[in-house]
Enzyme design. Sequence first.
Site, PDB file in Angstrom:
ATOM      1  N   GLY A 290      39.890  45.783  12.743  1.00  0.00           N
ATOM      2  CA  GLY A 290      38.581  45.180  13.027  1.00  0.00           C
ATOM      3  C   GLY A 290      38.360  44.963  14.503  1.00  0.00           C
ATOM      4  N   ASN A 291      37.338  44.213  14.842  1.00  0.00           N
ATOM      5  CA  ASN A 291      37.046  43.907  16.246  1.00  0.00           C
ATOM      6  C   ASN A 291      36.485  42.493  16.341  1.00  0.00           C
ATOM      7  OD1 ASN A 291      33.987  44.040  16.165  1.00  0.00           O
ATOM      8  ND2 ASN A 291      34.504  46.077  15.397  1.00  0.00           N
ATOM      9  N   ARG A 292      36.251  42.045  17.573  1.00  0.00           N
ATOM     10  CA  ARG A 292      35.903  40.641  17.803  1.00  0.00           C
ATOM     11  C   ARG A 292      34.410  40.328  17.726  1.00  0.00           C
ATOM     12  NH1 ARG A 292      39.960  37.609  19.574  1.00  0.00           N
ATOM     13  NH2 ARG A 292      41.852  38.718  20.170  1.00  0.00           N
ATOM     14  N   SER A 293      33.606  41.262  17.286  1.00  0.00           N
ATOM     15  CA  SER A 293      32.171  40.973  17.235  1.00  0.00           C
ATOM     16  C   SER A 293      31.878  39.895  16.190  1.00  0.00           C
ATOM     17  CB  SER A 293      31.403  42.250  16.883  1.00  0.00           C
ATOM     18  OG  SER A 293      30.043  41.941  16.756  1.00  0.00           O
TER      19      SER A 293
ATOM     20  N   ALA B  20      29.161  46.285  16.191  1.00  0.00           N
ATOM     21  CA  ALA B  20      30.305  46.939  16.836  1.00  0.00           C
ATOM     22  C   ALA B  20      30.967  47.801  15.764  1.00  0.00           C
ATOM     23  CB  ALA B  20      31.271  45.887  17.370  1.00  0.00           C
TER      24      ALA B  20
END
Length: 225
Positions: free
Chosen positions: A29-32, A96
């Site tokens: 995943g990512n930090r968005s 994102a």
Amino acid sequence: QPEQDLVNRRILISAGGTREPLDPVRFLGNRSSGKQGVALAEAARARGGLVTLVACNLEVPAPDGVHVVQAGSARDLQEALSASAASADVIIMAAAVADYRPTDVRSEKIKKEHTGDTLTLELVKNPDILAELSAACRPGQVIVGFAAETESDPDRLLTLGREKVTRKGCDYLVVNRVGWSEGFATDRNTVLLLDRHGVIVKEASGSKMSVAHRILDVVVQTRLP
Ligand code: C5P
């Protein structure tokens, strides 16, 4: 009460960050957080727009009065957008999206007892949804992309933005710098808006809601039929 300049306009917005499954319990995943995209949805609704929000793992609640469609991975997002993209007047890709996903998703949890001290993951490229939507854009439709960069040199940030707007083929690109304390998960944002030629058409700084309105100001001044 903001000006009602998006009445009956169909606004399609993606927000949040995709999660690419590895096995039944894990993902890349990512930090968005989804805050900027959610603020855009709320702002577009407040201006009279008919808003569909494709929500990718949001950390904040979706606003009232918008149609919400959930999407987990990049391919879910692509599918969710394909249902509404053709009829949208404005498409804003604030999500994102993972550039790559695991080549195969294990049906059972990956066990360290079986993998040993190192584990190599093979990833395959995801479709570039923004580029595809831009290529399929019909006359009168406005497509806005986002570029989240960690580059701190303003000139370099601008160069990256200009390259990206050309590569993606969108009408506008919202360029922001993200890091541990900027952009992602915060309530404020500082952005540059580039048009399709890479010209800076707006600079905005402030709450994500005020930045959302400044982005929409540019959109409504465009060739909406
Ligand atoms: O290439 P990059 O990920 O920096 O581009 C960011 C923009 O492209 C965002 O608007 C994002 O929503 C979109 N994107 C996409 N599909 C991808 C990767 C990014 O639509 N696979």
